[in-house]
Design an enzyme around this catalytic site. Structure first.
Site, PDB file in Angstrom:
ATOM      1  N   TYR A   1      -1.484  -8.458  16.891  1.00  0.00           N
ATOM      2  CA  TYR A   1      -0.447  -7.906  17.762  1.00  0.00           C
ATOM      3  C   TYR A   1      -0.342  -8.715  19.053  1.00  0.00           C
ATOM      4  O   TYR A   1       0.605  -8.542  19.814  1.00  0.00           O
ATOM      5  CB  TYR A   1      -0.752  -6.433  18.067  1.00  0.00           C
ATOM      6  CG  TYR A   1      -0.949  -5.625  16.795  1.00  0.00           C
ATOM      7  CD1 TYR A   1       0.142  -5.209  16.036  1.00  0.00           C
ATOM      8  CD2 TYR A   1      -2.227  -5.328  16.322  1.00  0.00           C
ATOM      9  CE1 TYR A   1      -0.038  -4.511  14.848  1.00  0.00           C
ATOM     10  CE2 TYR A   1      -2.424  -4.633  15.140  1.00  0.00           C
ATOM     11  CZ  TYR A   1      -1.317  -4.229  14.404  1.00  0.00           C
ATOM     12  OH  TYR A   1      -1.503  -3.558  13.221  1.00  0.00           O
TER      13      TYR A   1
ATOM     14  N   SER B   1      -5.421  -2.810  15.139  1.00  0.00           N
ATOM     15  CA  SER B   1      -4.822  -2.034  16.223  1.00  0.00           C
ATOM     16  C   SER B   1      -5.825  -1.589  17.284  1.00  0.00           C
ATOM     17  O   SER B   1      -5.567  -1.719  18.478  1.00  0.00           O
ATOM     18  CB  SER B   1      -4.104  -0.824  15.630  1.00  0.00           C
ATOM     19  OG  SER B   1      -4.992  -0.039  14.849  1.00  0.00           O
TER      20      SER B   1
ATOM     21  N   LYS C   1     -11.172  -7.572   7.399  1.00  0.00           N
ATOM     22  CA  LYS C   1     -10.504  -6.618   8.280  1.00  0.00           C
ATOM     23  C   LYS C   1     -11.410  -5.430   8.504  1.00  0.00           C
ATOM     24  O   LYS C   1     -11.914  -4.892   7.517  1.00  0.00           O
ATOM     25  CB  LYS C   1      -9.200  -6.179   7.624  1.00  0.00           C
ATOM     26  CG  LYS C   1      -8.450  -5.125   8.403  1.00  0.00           C
ATOM     27  CD  LYS C   1      -7.274  -4.633   7.629  1.00  0.00           C
ATOM     28  CE  LYS C   1      -6.720  -3.432   8.380  1.00  0.00           C
ATOM     29  NZ  LYS C   1      -5.809  -2.664   7.607  1.00  0.00           N
TER      30      LYS C   1
ATOM     31  N   CYS D   1      -0.096   4.336   1.800  1.00  0.00           N
ATOM     32  CA  CYS D   1      -0.439   5.363   2.800  1.00  0.00           C
ATOM     33  C   CYS D   1       0.715   5.710   3.749  1.00  0.00           C
ATOM     34  O   CYS D   1       0.807   6.835   4.228  1.00  0.00           O
ATOM     35  CB  CYS D   1      -1.688   4.974   3.578  1.00  0.00           C
ATOM     36  SG  CYS D   1      -1.705   3.271   4.136  1.00  0.00           S
TER      37      CYS D   1
ATOM     38  N   CYS E   1       0.870  -1.182   0.000  1.00  0.00           N
ATOM     39  CA  CYS E   1       0.000   0.000   0.000  1.00  0.00           C
ATOM     40  C   CYS E   1       0.903   1.228   0.000  1.00  0.00           C
ATOM     41  O   CYS E   1       2.113   1.109   0.152  1.00  0.00           O
ATOM     42  CB  CYS E   1      -0.918   0.005   1.228  1.00  0.00           C
ATOM     43  SG  CYS E   1      -2.408   1.009   0.971  1.00  0.00           S
TER      44      CYS E   1
ATOM     45  N   CYS F   1      -3.850   6.053   0.118  1.00  0.00           N
ATOM     46  CA  CYS F   1      -3.297   4.744  -0.255  1.00  0.00           C
ATOM     47  C   CYS F   1      -2.845   4.632  -1.713  1.00  0.00           C
ATOM     48  O   CYS F   1      -2.700   3.512  -2.227  1.00  0.00           O
ATOM     49  CB  CYS F   1      -4.300   3.652   0.089  1.00  0.00           C
ATOM     50  SG  CYS F   1      -4.673   3.591   1.859  1.00  0.00           S
TER      51      CYS F   1
ATOM     52  N   ARG G   1      -2.406   3.987  12.754  1.00  0.00           N
ATOM     53  CA  ARG G   1      -1.954   5.174  12.015  1.00  0.00           C
ATOM     54  C   ARG G   1      -0.995   6.012  12.851  1.00  0.00           C
ATOM     55  O   ARG G   1      -0.169   6.728  12.297  1.00  0.00           O
ATOM     56  CB  ARG G   1      -3.160   5.973  11.531  1.00  0.00           C
ATOM     57  CG  ARG G   1      -3.939   5.179  10.462  1.00  0.00           C
ATOM     58  CD  ARG G   1      -5.189   5.890   9.984  1.00  0.00           C
ATOM     59  NE  ARG G   1      -5.969   5.000   9.102  1.00  0.00           N
ATOM     60  CZ  ARG G   1      -7.208   5.263   8.693  1.00  0.00           C
ATOM     61  NH1 ARG G   1      -7.801   6.395   9.073  1.00  0.00           N
ATOM     62  NH2 ARG G   1      -7.844   4.427   7.903  1.00  0.00           N
TER      63      ARG G   1
ATOM     64  N   ARG H   1     -10.895   7.475   4.046  1.00  0.00           N
ATOM     65  CA  ARG H   1     -10.656   6.432   3.041  1.00  0.00           C
ATOM     66  C   ARG H   1     -11.957   5.823   2.506  1.00  0.00           C
ATOM     67  O   ARG H   1     -11.958   4.735   1.951  1.00  0.00           O
ATOM     68  CB  ARG H   1      -9.794   5.309   3.647  1.00  0.00           C
ATOM     69  CG  ARG H   1      -8.478   5.765   4.255  1.00  0.00           C
ATOM     70  CD  ARG H   1      -7.423   4.672   4.172  1.00  0.00           C
ATOM     71  NE  ARG H   1      -6.320   4.821   5.101  1.00  0.00           N
ATOM     72  CZ  ARG H   1      -5.355   5.725   5.031  1.00  0.00           C
ATOM     73  NH1 ARG H   1      -5.380   6.643   4.064  1.00  0.00           N
ATOM     74  NH2 ARG H   1      -4.377   5.739   5.915  1.00  0.00           N
TER      75      ARG H   1
ATOM     76  N   LYS I   1     -12.108  -5.144   3.190  1.00  0.00           N
ATOM     77  CA  LYS I   1     -11.528  -4.226   4.174  1.00  0.00           C
ATOM     78  C   LYS I   1     -12.444  -3.030   4.325  1.00  0.00           C
ATOM     79  O   LYS I   1     -12.758  -2.351   3.351  1.00  0.00           O
ATOM     80  CB  LYS I   1     -10.138  -3.797   3.702  1.00  0.00           C
ATOM     81  CG  LYS I   1      -9.471  -2.769   4.610  1.00  0.00           C
ATOM     82  CD  LYS I   1      -8.041  -2.517   4.191  1.00  0.00           C
ATOM     83  CE  LYS I   1      -7.425  -1.403   5.004  1.00  0.00           C
ATOM     84  NZ  LYS I   1      -6.030  -1.153   4.623  1.00  0.00           N
TER      85      LYS I   1
ATOM     86  N   GLU J   1     -16.906  -8.485  -2.670  1.00  0.00           N
ATOM     87  CA  GLU J   1     -15.500  -8.040  -2.734  1.00  0.00           C
ATOM     88  C   GLU J   1     -14.543  -9.233  -2.652  1.00  0.00           C
ATOM     89  O   GLU J   1     -13.580  -9.321  -3.409  1.00  0.00           O
ATOM     90  CB  GLU J   1     -15.191  -7.072  -1.581  1.00  0.00           C
ATOM     91  CG  GLU J   1     -15.567  -5.630  -1.859  1.00  0.00           C
ATOM     92  CD  GLU J   1     -14.493  -4.885  -2.652  1.00  0.00           C
ATOM     93  OE1 GLU J   1     -13.538  -5.522  -3.141  1.00  0.00           O
ATOM     94  OE2 GLU J   1     -14.636  -3.655  -2.784  1.00  0.00           O
TER      95      GLU J   1
HETATM   96  C1  PBG Z   1      -2.580   0.112   5.065  1.00  0.00           C
HETATM   97  C2  PBG Z   1      -3.032  -0.620   6.275  1.00  0.00           C
HETATM   98  C3  PBG Z   1      -3.754  -0.149   7.382  1.00  0.00           C
HETATM   99  C4  PBG Z   1      -3.849  -1.213   8.267  1.00  0.00           C
HETATM  100  C5  PBG Z   1      -3.231  -2.303   7.677  1.00  0.00           C
HETATM  101  N1  PBG Z   1      -2.744  -1.919   6.430  1.00  0.00           N
HETATM  102  C6  PBG Z   1      -4.240   1.199   7.712  1.00  0.00           C
HETATM  103  C7  PBG Z   1      -5.354   1.808   6.982  1.00  0.00           C
HETATM  104  O1  PBG Z   1      -5.975   1.201   6.095  1.00  0.00           O
HETATM  105  O2  PBG Z   1      -5.593   2.967   7.301  1.00  0.00           O
HETATM  106  C8  PBG Z   1      -4.521  -1.161   9.616  1.00  0.00           C
HETATM  107  C9  PBG Z   1      -4.069  -2.191  10.596  1.00  0.00           C
HETATM  108  C10 PBG Z   1      -4.436  -1.944  12.011  1.00  0.00           C
HETATM  109  O3  PBG Z   1      -5.240  -1.056  12.362  1.00  0.00           O
HETATM  110  O4  PBG Z   1      -3.901  -2.677  12.841  1.00  0.00           O
HETATM  111  N2  PBG Z   1      -3.576   0.497   4.188  1.00  0.00           N
HETATM  112 ZN    ZN Z   2      -3.107   2.192   2.730  1.00  0.00          ZN
END
Ligand code: PBG
Ligand code: ZN
Length: 324
Positions: free
Chosen positions: A312, A273, A247, A119, A117, A127, A204, A216, A194, A232
């Site tokens: 994590y 996260s 996700k 971002c 990605c 992204c 982030r 996003r 996602k 999807e």
């Molecule tokens: C990149 C990406 C993100 C996460 C994984 N890959 C952030 C986003 O989409 O803003 C989030 C993972 C997490 O919150 O642990 N696009």
């Molecule tokens: Zn991204």
């Protein structure tokens, strides 16, 4: 009188035998955040126990992971320089290409996955490449750049790529880029379903990847949409994805089950996260039994239909599964 349910729950041995779902250390993928420098291990306040690491620190971390039985990692990069297209991500000497080379050299037995990605690499934090008129990510130019990023990672020795940008046509174009350049052996784990989620907030902070304007929602999915969520993932299966993903995980257990039933492909979930940090903060406040809540949550993902859990919590869960 003990009737048909309770009599089966009396003995711990019988309970073990009858357990329908089991967690295993081989289910886990552990995320690592890599930045330049030496000896760096920066904890970020919003994710206790998660660190930005320099490559040398990450190499030491991999040894610790192996000692716990964890052999699979997913890498995120924090580049020194960000620009409008995210050049660091497409350069053979960028942070992730370098990390892949050095980690694979030190630990050939670690399975290295890269998040694909932009971002973390763009100065605007979106992204991909921006369309100046629409003020959102340009789909097809971003596909070309994702192809470049994939080849840079492949050349560095990555074991699997995991595109997370939610661009249309992403899997087909990445498969083609890999196949046409001698990398048909590299699998693609797609972040196929996602959602545009507030649960990504702490990530982030750690990855320094918050968008500088807007959000996003023009590329990630609306959390309200169940049918679209299935479509999807089915679309990514058709385009050649090897592994699908849902996700975030916790608020989307129904979607995990739906996709498990709609596809025969292996399914990953990303225990993101915000989900991790909620448990950490609740533990700090003394309101939950952290270890039990963590294991119950991870088990729930498997029961819902996940084969793989990106989390994590992987190290803490592995310690418990290993019996210490
Ligand atoms: C990149 C990406 C993100 C996460 C994984 N890959 C952030 C986003 O989409 O803003 C989030 C993972 C997490 O919150 O642990 N696009
Ligand atoms: Zn991204």
């Amino acid at each position: 009188m003990f009737a048909r349910f309770r009599r089966r729950r009396l003995s711990p041995v019988l309970r073990d035998m009858l357990r329908e779902t089991k967690l295993d250390v081989s289910d886990f993928i552990y995320p690592l955040f890599i930045r330049s420098g030496e000896g760096i291990k920066n904890e970020v306040a919003s994710m206790p126990g998660v660190y930005q690491m320099s490559i040398d620190t990450a190499i030491k971390e991999c040894q610790e992971l192996k000692n716990l039985g964890i052999y699979s990692i997913i890498l995120f990069g924090i580049p020194d320089i960000k620009d409008s297209v995210g050049s660091d991500a497409m350069c053979d000497h960028g942070i992730i290409a370098t990390a892949v080379r050095e980690i694979k050299k030190a630990h050939p037995d670690i399975f290295v996955i890269t998040d694909l990605c932009f971002c973390e690499y763009t100065d605007h934090g979106h992204c991909g490449v921006l369309d100046p008129v629409l003020e959102t990510v340009d789909n097809d130019i971003t596909l070309q750049n994702l192809g470049k990023q994939a080849l840079v990672h492949a050349k560095a020795g990555v074991d699997m790529i995991a595109p997370s940008g939610m661009m249309d046509g992403m899997i087909e174009s990445l498969r083609e880029a890999l196949d046409n350049n001698g990398y048909s052996h590299i699998p693609i784990m797609s972040y196929s379903t996602k959602f545009a989620s507030a649960y990504y907030g702490p990530f982030r902070d750690v990855a320094e990847s918050a968008p500088s304007f807007g959000d996003r929602r023009s590329y990630q999915m609306d959390p309200a949409n169940r049918r679209e969520a299935i479509l999807e993932s089915i679309e990514d299966e058709k385009q050649g994805a090897d592994i699908l993903m849902v996700k975030p995980a916790l608020a989307y257990m129904d979607i995990i089950r739906d996709i498990r039933e709609a596809s025969q492909l292996p399914l990953a979930v990303y225990n993101v996260s915000g989900e991790y940090s909620m448990l950490k903060m609740a533990a700090k406040a003394g309101v939950i039994d952290y270890e039990r809540v963590m294991m119950e949550t991870l088990l729930g993902f498997k029961r819902a239909g996940a084969d793989i859990i990106i989390t994590y919590h992987a190290k803490e869960a592995a310690k418990l599964l290993n019996g210490n």
